[in-house]
Design a protein around this motif. Structure first.
Motif, short mmCIF file in Angstrom:
data_model
loop_
_atom_site.label_atom_id
_atom_site.label_comp_id
_atom_site.label_asym_id
_atom_site.label_seq_id
_atom_site.Cartn_x
_atom_site.Cartn_y
_atom_site.Cartn_z
N PRO A 1 -26.41 -8.86 13.07
CA PRO A 1 -27.24 -8.54 13.50
C PRO A 1 -27.99 -7.29 12.06
N LEU A 2 -26.95 -6.59 11.03
CA LEU A 2 -26.98 -5.69 10.63
C LEU A 2 -26.54 -6.12 9.13
N GLY A 3 -27.01 -8.00 9.13
CA GLY A 3 -26.32 -8.07 7.68
C GLY A 3 -25.08 -7.67 6.91
N ILE A 4 -24.34 -7.09 7.84
CA ILE A 4 -23.06 -6.94 7.06
C ILE A 4 -22.06 -8.22 7.24
N GLU A 5 -21.61 -8.50 5.84
CA GLU A 5 -20.33 -9.71 5.97
C GLU A 5 -18.60 -9.23 5.93
N LEU A 6 -18.00 -9.73 7.48
CA LEU A 6 -16.43 -9.62 7.36
C LEU A 6 -15.37 -10.09 6.58
N VAL A 7 -15.18 -9.68 6.29
CA VAL A 7 -13.47 -10.61 5.49
C VAL A 7 -12.80 -9.88 5.82
N ILE A 8 -12.26 -11.04 6.34
CA ILE A 8 -11.20 -10.27 7.81
C ILE A 8 -9.49 -10.81 6.81
N GLY A 9 -8.49 -10.39 5.98
CA GLY A 9 -7.11 -11.53 5.92
C GLY A 9 -6.55 -10.67 5.75
N ASP A 10 -4.97 -10.53 4.97
CA ASP A 10 -4.21 -9.46 4.80
C ASP A 10 -4.36 -8.27 4.11
N ASP A 11 -3.18 -6.92 4.33
CA ASP A 11 -4.24 -6.43 4.14
C ASP A 11 -4.26 -6.25 2.08
N ALA A 12 -2.65 -6.55 1.58
CA ALA A 12 -3.03 -6.66 0.21
C ALA A 12 -4.43 -7.58 -0.56
N ARG A 13 -5.32 -7.65 0.77
CA ARG A 13 -6.17 -8.54 -0.13
C ARG A 13 -7.79 -7.74 0.02
N ALA A 14 -7.01 -6.92 0.82
CA ALA A 14 -8.57 -5.30 1.14
C ALA A 14 -8.18 -4.37 -0.46
N ALA A 15 -7.39 -4.69 -1.24
CA ALA A 15 -7.12 -4.20 -2.77
C ALA A 15 -8.09 -4.55 -4.42
N GLU A 16 -8.52 -6.16 -3.44
CA GLU A 16 -8.96 -7.59 -4.70
C GLU A 16 -10.33 -7.72 -4.15
N ASN B 1 -0.81 4.02 1.25
CA ASN B 1 -1.24 5.48 -0.47
C ASN B 1 -1.84 4.09 -1.66
N GLN B 2 -1.07 3.95 -1.50
CA GLN B 2 -1.33 2.57 -3.28
C GLN B 2 -3.08 1.85 -2.87
N LEU B 3 -2.81 0.91 -1.23
CA LEU B 3 -4.77 0.72 -1.01
C LEU B 3 -5.49 1.14 -1.22
N VAL B 4 -5.58 2.88 -0.60
CA VAL B 4 -6.72 3.70 -1.06
C VAL B 4 -6.82 3.81 -1.97
N GLU B 5 -5.75 4.04 -3.04
CA GLU B 5 -6.47 4.40 -3.97
C GLU B 5 -7.16 3.39 -5.07
N ALA B 6 -6.38 2.07 -4.44
CA ALA B 6 -7.56 0.39 -5.37
C ALA B 6 -8.51 0.56 -4.49
N VAL B 7 -8.30 1.00 -3.16
CA VAL B 7 -10.43 0.63 -2.38
C VAL B 7 -11.25 1.83 -3.06
N HIS B 8 -11.02 3.08 -3.01
CA HIS B 8 -11.44 4.11 -3.78
C HIS B 8 -12.36 3.63 -4.91
N ALA B 9 -11.53 3.06 -6.04
CA ALA B 9 -11.59 2.64 -7.31
C ALA B 9 -12.35 1.86 -7.26
N ARG B 10 -13.05 1.65 -6.33
CA ARG B 10 -13.64 0.01 -6.52
C ARG B 10 -15.09 0.32 -5.23
N LYS B 11 -14.94 1.83 -4.59
CA LYS B 11 -16.41 2.56 -4.76
C LYS B 11 -16.22 2.62 -2.63
#
Length: 979
Positions: free
Chosen positions: A194-209, A230-240
């Motif tokens: 209802p809020l117009g949010i798109e869920l993308v579900i996948g392996d953890d590594a995809r989160a960085a991309e 640690n590295q995944l969090v840095e990658a997500v933060h780099a994408r804001k």
């Protein structure tokens, strides 16, 4: 001739009705004379409009005795089968310390308390909650935590929306790890669409991309894996993006906290901290986050302020975040929390302390590591880097499940070739031997295996940071000390076990002991929410029976018991309306009409469903303006989705035009939502499902006697007419018995379960407290429920009539009568004397009363709802207090008392103040402390003086007060700070 009394009349004296309803027949007659009526029937006819009155009695049995009701529910409980459950998936076995079981969960001093909006009389429960906040913040490594949420899945949904508000990314995507618990994913799907949010579900590594505003990880994940992010969090933060993490608190005693590796929002469940399975709830979830998010985070926050004496005092802080204030601008519709369960979890942490929690965690992990080692020796593949959950692969899972079933053991089914085994605090050496035996392994000497088996915790994630260093977590480890600590806290509070809590709209009624007894039976507490359905037949019978009872009470056709708060029930009902319109090809209907007098949750719930709120007017008498509703229904005819109205109204009257309003809305294609908060005035007298309403939520924690528990647990079932039934919340699949069908087989779930999205983590929500409402309805029967509604209205009108010369009732309905509550107008007195409604609320504390509802729904008023449970003596005691307070106000008006230095402006008065060597006020100490002679025999002393709300919001401090504060060194928090 010898006279005799009939057997039936003697048996009637054993009925529960007279135990629940406060006034006896003689007192009812006396009160009726005061309000000008000869009988309850004529009184009821004078209040309830004929257009909605039901002539037929409720389709329920007669009242039964407590003995008979307990025997009936014992038969139901015995139909459940208590197996040893190693299913996990966010739910774990735990030992409830007996000292906490008896003195918190079974103690009315804790379970009958109200939400701590009146800070001075809530210091005990707020200290327990600030312990909870500190525990959650420090275990997660975050800067601030709230005072509980409903369950882990809904907490994850709240984290998703908080991440969206906080992220600088322009994406509408929320990435969810495939390792998140499945029930959490189901609730996220419901909330996102209802809020117009798109869920993308996948392996953890995809989160960085993935370009996403936020990411949700599970740590350890649903299959037990503990990964370095640690590295995944840095990658997500780099994408804001914002990083959200769902955690296991017990695992965090040995694994490094997410806050140390960059998480922004951390959520989870405290269930395994001494709160049983309960077939799904209630369990206290939590949210912890960065300090920067504190003014946007959902749920309640306990903060530290000071009282007028300069002493530290707890209070609800930053309340302007809350939905009842923000209304249609709200970002969450949270109303009920899980305070009672949060208190239990916090006391579990206090009892065990950090060292004890680490011992429990390490023992659990050692048993898991030993079992994993034995399985690997036998050539069975088991995952690495785990805490307590083994992911076993390359097996014939069906065969293992059949063996487990024969041994009365439950394992988690994953697929045909794999399963999971989750160990916990309750696991024994014998359990590990039995689990190994399911795979054909004779375990042998566990101590020998222990010596040769290495830990499976990832070396790079071992916890280095300290937690729970405050003395409160390092002092009360003996039962004697914890017992005294809990008693000290409860002595600070006012709950229903001490006094009437005359809150309007919140229905603080008797929670009878007989109703509470079954909730601690192991047949109800020890059933895992994902146990096979043949083990939960008692629960399914209880649910089916309660659904039928609620259908009979409301006139609707179907009920879902999944919503675990009133606001969740509203949300579920609006989602059903939304889905109904879409199924008919009218998905453009998105306008929700809401009267300006509505509860704050109403516009907040509509907003979360993607609806646009249009506010309608009320007239000078507090009634909704029918012509304004008609005009707006015509204006938005093609887009009208629903109207949400409270009945009887929030102003405490039965409005005459409710049937016409239903007809107007239906004529323009909309649906009618009736807020069930005030259903206590209607049972057996009127039924919303019969006068044209399409859907209601029902507050079981109000009308149907589930205790408020200091602000939760609550249950908010959604009741609907048959055309909306298909769109009720769906079921999370319970596994069928081994070898008896597909994993997603229905397995005998009740007819009330629809195909809509899940709104909470468990199919039946807070199932373990449903016996309370089942017992209440069974004990009262059709006649008792009707009489309860009549006496609830009589008590309210008695108070209104007795006080009319002192405080005018702002709104009234037919024949000058109110319904179940009355609004006392103090605005003229404030204009004349400077005494506000808040001053009266604080002065009532000196009389030993919790205040009525303050400044809602009208600023400068007090709303009183005495409920049917209060006796005439207690009503008169409250009235005497209010009359005395009116005399104190009159003294100011007459110039006999100073406008600033008077007992109202300085209330409440502590024992320390009135016993101090120096007394500087113009009024006597005795008036401050004992304004009525009866108080000299029975007196409640508030632990703090009036709390400074402004100071608390300017200096936000939301964790345990430093130990030097207890030593009297008052530290001035000159800068906003959160620990």
């Amino acid at each position: 001739m010898t006279q005799h009394t009939s057997l039936r009349s003697l048996e009637q004296h054993d009925a529960f009705i007279a135990r629940h309803i406060g006034p006896n027949d003689a007192e009812v007659a006396q009160m009726l004379r005061v309000v000008g009526h000869e009988s309850l029937e004529s009184f009821t006819d004078a209040i309830v409009p004929a257009s909605i009155r039901t002539a037929d009695p409720l389709a329920l049995p007669e009242s039964v005795t407590e003995v008979d009701a307990l025997a009936k529910i014992r038969d139901i409980a015995d139909r459940n089968k208590v197996f040893r459950s190693f299913i996990g998936q966010g739910y774990h076995g735990t030992h409830v310390p007996n000292v906490i079981l008896r003195n918190i969960l079974e103690n009315p001093g804790w379970y009958t308390a109200y939400t701590p909006y009146q800070a001075e009389i809530s210091q005990g429960r707020m200290e327990a909650l600030i312990n909870f906040q500190t525990m959650c913040a420090e275990l997660t490594g975050m800067e601030i935590a709230n005072a509980s949420l409903l369950d882990e899945a809904t907490a994850a949904a709240e984290a998703m929306t908080l991440a969206r508000r906080s992220s600088k990314s322009k994406s509408d995507v929320f990435f969810v790890s495939a390792g998140v618990h499945p029930q959490t994913l189901e609730v996220l799907r419901t909330r996102a669409e209802p809020l117009g949010i798109e869920l993308v579900i996948g392996d953890d590594a995809r989160a960085a991309e993935t370009e996403a505003f936020g990411v949700l990880l599970q740590y350890p994940d649903t299959f037990g894996n503990a990964r370095d992010y640690n590295q995944l969090v840095e990658a997500v933060h780099a994408r804001k993006g914002v990083v959200c993490v769902a955690v296991d608190l017990l695992a965090l005693t040995v694994l490094e906290a997410p806050g140390t590796w960059g998480a922004d929002i951390v959520i989870g469940n405290t269930q395994r901290f001494g709160v049983p399975f309960g077939f799904g709830g209630p369990h206290a979830a939590f949210m912890a986050c960065r300090d920067a998010y504190k003014r946007s985070m959902p749920g309640r926050l306990i903060g530290v302020s000071v009282d007028v004496e300069g002493n530290n005092a707890y209070r609800l802080t930053l309340q302007t975040r809350e939905q009842h204030i923000r209304r249609e601008k709200a970002t969450s519709n949270i109303c009920t929390a899980q305070v009672l369960l949060a208190v239990m979890a916090s006391m579990y942490a206090v009892y065990h302390g950090p060292e004890g929690l680490v011992r429990i965690a390490r023992r659990t992990h050692r048993l898991a590591a030993i079992l994993a080692g034995a399985l690997r020796k036998a050539g069975i593949e088991v995952g690495n880097d785990f805490f307590d959950t083994l992911h076993v692969t390359g097996i014939d899972a069906g065969q293992i499940h059949e063996r487990a079933r024969a041994a009365h053991i439950n394992l988690r089914h994953v697929d045909a070739g794999s399963l999971c085994i989750s160990l916990d605090e309750t696991t024994t050496r014998e359990d590990v031997t039995a689990l190994a035996g399911l795979f054909g392994i004779e375990l042998g000497d566990i101590d020998a295996l222990d010596g040769e088996t290495a830990d499976a915790l990832p070396a790079g994630l071992l916890r280095q940071s300290e937690f729970m260093t405050h003395p409160v977590f390092n002092t009360h480890h003996s039962e004697h000390e914890l017992l005294r600590y809990m008693r000290m806290l409860s002595d600070k509070d006012l709950a229903l076990d001490r006094t009437m809590i005359p809150l309007g709209s919140c229905t603080m009624k008797l929670n009878a002991t007989a109703e509470m007894i079954p909730i601690t039976w192991p047949e109800f507490t020890n059933i895992h929410p994902l146990a096979p359905v043949d083990q939960a037949q008692g629960y399914l019978e209880l649910v089916r029976g309660l659904e039928q009872m609620l259908v009979a009470c409301t006139g609707y056709d179907n009920v879902s018991l999944q919503p675990n708060s009133g606001a969740q029930g509203e949300y579920a009902g609006l989602l059903a309306i939304r889905a109904y319109h879409e199924a008919r090809g009218e998905g453009q209907r998105d306008i929700c009409l809401i009267p300006e007098s509505a509860h704050g949750t109403n516009p907040a719930s509509a907003q979360l469903c993607g609806m646009k709120v249009v506010v309608t007017k009320c007239d000078a008498n507090g009634n909704v303006e029918v012509e304004d509703i008609r005009a707006k229904a015509e204006q938005y005819s093609d887009r009208l989705a629903a109207i949400m109205m409270t009945y009887p109204s929030t102003h405490g009257v039965f409005e005459e035009d409710v049937v016409e309003i239903c007809e107007i809305v239906h004529a323009h294609g909309g649906q009618v939502y009736t807020d069930g908060a005030n259903l206590n005035a209607m049972l057996g007298l009127a039924a919303p499902g019969k006068w044209g309403s399409d859907v209601s939520h029902l507050n079981l924690h109000k009308t149907f006697c589930i205790p408020h528990g200091g602000g939760g647990p609550g249950v908010g079932p959604c009741a609907v007419k048959s055309h909306l039934a298909p769109y009720l919340p769906g079921a999370f699949p319970l596994p069928p018995p081994a070898g008896e069908g597909a994993r997603r087989a229905d397995g005998g779930l009740t007819e009330g379960v629809g195909t809509g999205g899940m709104v909470s983590a468990a199919t039946f929500g807070s199932a373990s407290i449903l016996p309370i409402s089942w017992m209440y309805i069974t004990l009262m029967g059709r006649d008792g429920l009707r009489k309860a509604s009549q006496v609830a209205m009589l008590n309210a009108n008695y108070v209104s009539r007795r006080l009319q010369e002192h405080y005018p009732t702002l709104y009234s309905g037919r024949n000058g009568l109110v319904a179940h509550e009355c609004i006392l107008d103090l605005r003229p007195l404030e204009k004349a004397t400077g005494i506000s409604a808040e001053d009266v609320a604080k002065r009532l504390i000196d009389f030993g009363f919790h205040a009525p509802t303050l400044s809602f729904p009208v600023a400068g008023t007090l709303m009183v709802e005495p409920t049917e449970s209060e006796s005439l003596a207690e009503l008169d005691r409250f009235i005497d207090a209010m009359v005395q307070i009116r005399e104190e106000i009159q003294a100011i008006a007459d110039g006999r008392a100073d406008r600033e230095d008077n007992p109202l402006k300085h209330a409440p008065h502590t024992a320390a103040q009135v016993s101090a060597s120096e007394w500087t006020h113009a009024y006597p100490r005795e008036l401050a402390a004992f304004p009525l002679p009866t108080l000299k025999q029975h007196k409640y002393w508030p632990p703090v003086a009036r709390v400074d709300n402004v100071y608390g919001d300017k200096n936000v401090f939301c964790s345990c007060v430093p130990i030097n504060e207890y030593e009297g060194e008052i530290e001035a928090f000159s800068e906003p700070m959160v620990s």
